[in-house]
Design a protein around this motif. Sequence first.
Motif, short mmCIF file in Angstrom:
data_model
loop_
_atom_site.label_atom_id
_atom_site.label_comp_id
_atom_site.label_asym_id
_atom_site.label_seq_id
_atom_site.Cartn_x
_atom_site.Cartn_y
_atom_site.Cartn_z
N GLU A 28 0.86 -0.83 -0.13
CA GLU A 28 -0.32 -0.17 0.30
C GLU A 28 1.06 1.52 0.68
N GLU A 29 1.95 1.38 0.91
CA GLU A 29 3.20 2.86 0.75
C GLU A 29 3.60 2.76 -0.88
N LEU A 30 3.66 1.56 -1.16
CA LEU A 30 4.92 1.61 -2.74
C LEU A 30 3.86 2.05 -3.43
N ILE A 31 2.59 1.58 -3.63
CA ILE A 31 1.29 2.66 -4.10
C ILE A 31 1.32 3.83 -4.55
N PHE A 32 1.04 3.95 -3.14
CA PHE A 32 0.88 5.55 -2.73
C PHE A 32 2.19 6.30 -2.44
N THR A 34 4.16 5.89 -5.92
CA THR A 34 4.63 5.37 -6.83
C THR A 34 2.99 5.86 -7.79
N PRO A 35 2.69 6.94 -7.24
CA PRO A 35 1.32 7.50 -8.18
C PRO A 35 0.91 7.68 -9.64
N GLU A 36 2.26 8.23 -9.92
CA GLU A 36 2.24 8.41 -11.65
C GLU A 36 1.83 7.04 -12.20
N TRP A 37 2.36 5.97 -11.82
CA TRP A 37 2.56 4.49 -12.26
C TRP A 37 1.21 4.66 -12.65
N LYS A 38 0.37 4.55 -13.67
CA LYS A 38 -0.92 3.74 -13.78
C LYS A 38 -0.39 1.72 -14.75
N GLY A 39 0.90 1.27 -14.50
CA GLY A 39 0.47 -0.12 -15.49
C GLY A 39 0.45 -1.19 -14.61
N GLU A 40 0.96 -1.92 -14.37
CA GLU A 40 1.10 -3.47 -14.49
C GLU A 40 1.74 -3.55 -13.04
N ARG A 41 1.84 -3.56 -11.70
CA ARG A 41 3.00 -4.16 -10.79
C ARG A 41 2.55 -5.22 -10.35
N PHE A 42 4.32 -6.18 -9.67
CA PHE A 42 4.51 -7.26 -9.41
C PHE A 42 3.61 -6.92 -8.19
N PRO A 43 3.75 -8.09 -7.03
CA PRO A 43 2.55 -8.53 -6.09
C PRO A 43 2.78 -7.61 -4.90
N GLY A 45 3.70 -4.64 -5.65
CA GLY A 45 3.53 -3.17 -5.41
C GLY A 45 4.56 -2.29 -6.18
N ARG A 46 5.21 -3.31 -6.67
CA ARG A 46 6.79 -2.53 -7.53
C ARG A 46 5.89 -2.02 -8.64
N PRO A 47 6.38 -0.91 -9.47
CA PRO A 47 5.99 -0.61 -10.71
C PRO A 47 6.35 -1.68 -11.80
N LYS A 48 5.55 -2.13 -13.18
CA LYS A 48 6.44 -3.77 -13.76
C LYS A 48 6.16 -2.41 -15.18
N VAL A 49 7.53 -1.73 -15.39
CA VAL A 49 7.81 -1.83 -16.87
C VAL A 49 7.71 -2.94 -17.47
N PRO A 50 7.63 -2.49 -18.99
CA PRO A 50 7.01 -3.58 -19.86
C PRO A 50 8.65 -3.67 -20.48
N ASP A 51 8.89 -4.88 -20.64
CA ASP A 51 9.75 -6.33 -20.97
C ASP A 51 10.41 -5.22 -22.41
N ASN A 52 9.27 -5.27 -23.06
CA ASN A 52 9.70 -4.55 -24.43
C ASN A 52 10.32 -2.79 -24.62
N ILE A 53 9.99 -2.42 -23.20
CA ILE A 53 10.56 -0.65 -22.51
C ILE A 53 11.64 -1.19 -22.03
N THR A 218 23.31 11.18 -5.08
CA THR A 218 22.38 12.55 -5.31
C THR A 218 20.85 12.24 -5.56
N VAL A 219 20.43 10.96 -6.14
CA VAL A 219 19.88 10.47 -6.18
C VAL A 219 18.80 10.12 -5.54
N THR A 220 17.13 10.01 -5.69
CA THR A 220 16.12 9.21 -5.26
C THR A 220 15.95 8.47 -5.97
N VAL A 221 16.42 7.88 -5.47
CA VAL A 221 15.43 6.13 -6.02
C VAL A 221 14.14 5.29 -5.72
N MET A 222 13.75 4.84 -6.98
CA MET A 222 12.40 4.51 -6.09
C MET A 222 12.11 2.65 -6.87
N PRO A 223 11.94 1.82 -5.73
CA PRO A 223 11.60 0.83 -6.39
C PRO A 223 11.16 0.79 -8.11
#
Length: 312
Positions: A28-32, A34-43, A45-53, A218-223
């Motif tokens: 729930e916190e991870l989804i909260f 990363t609100p800009e991601w509208k696609g598929e997620r791992f179980p 909650g981690r955003p799952k950018v498509p393999d072809n991308i 100097t980067v904030t990295v998100m899962p």
Amino acid sequence: MSRLKFLLFIFLLWIIRSDVQSQQISKEELIFLTPEWKGERFPDGRPKVPDNIVKRMKSVSQEEAWAVMKNAGYGYQVAEGWQLINPDSVLVGRAVTATFMPARPDVWGAIDARGKKAGKKGQNSWPVDLLVKGDVYVADQFGAHRNGPTIGDNVGNAIYAKSGNGIVYDGALRDIEGLKEIGGFTSFYSSYDPSYHNPPGDLNTMIIGINQPTRIRTVTVMPGDIVLGKQGIVSFIPPHLAEKVVKTSEVVRLRDMFGHLRLREGKYSAGQIDAKWSDEIEKDFSKWLNDHINELPVPKEQIQELLKDRTW
């Protein structure tokens, strides 16, 4: 099953689930976060950018990725100043993050006890257990050097077996010779030291977060960020910008190919190609795309989409 036994069963499942997710962010916190991601997620909650991308990202230049991110307001997504394994290769994948901190006995003990209760062993292996193919292990090891390495050739082989990738590691590695023998273990790390973390009598490292926001330089990295490591630096591309980065890069690449070709042919001057293209050049570009659609280093479908949107 009696009601009492059922409630006890549910309670035990909750305890086990809590232990298994030691130090890991909740879905729930991870989804909260990363609100800009509208696609598929791992179980989890981690955003799952498509393999072809992810696959097409490998051809993106750092400049192209930076420009798209900068224009979208993400001006601090590049980490530099690394030592490399396989410097001529490209590291691309979805980030799995880990955050380590200098150890404090009471906190380390509480974390370790919870992990052991769930059947876990060394804390440095906990994030590795979560990796799947296409992931990149990204760890903030607070730049630890002497008695700091949490990754050597054993853990490195485990990482590669699970992810098929190398790592981004802000700290010292050990067993560099062994890590270099893992063919595809393209990695970015801070330093090398033959020591190892938490030697007897010197508790100095503990894991604080898994798949939580972490800091790499100097980067904030998100899962779920897309890691692009090439030319000595690493870009962390927010998932919702990944497709735009790839498509923008492909258009730039095609325009560069066309422009360079026409310059070599002498059809246009450098001034014409280096400025805003005239309608004549744009029409020529569209025709060139259509004539060579099966020969270009960009998916045919993407070129067709580009041609469909053009008015020349």
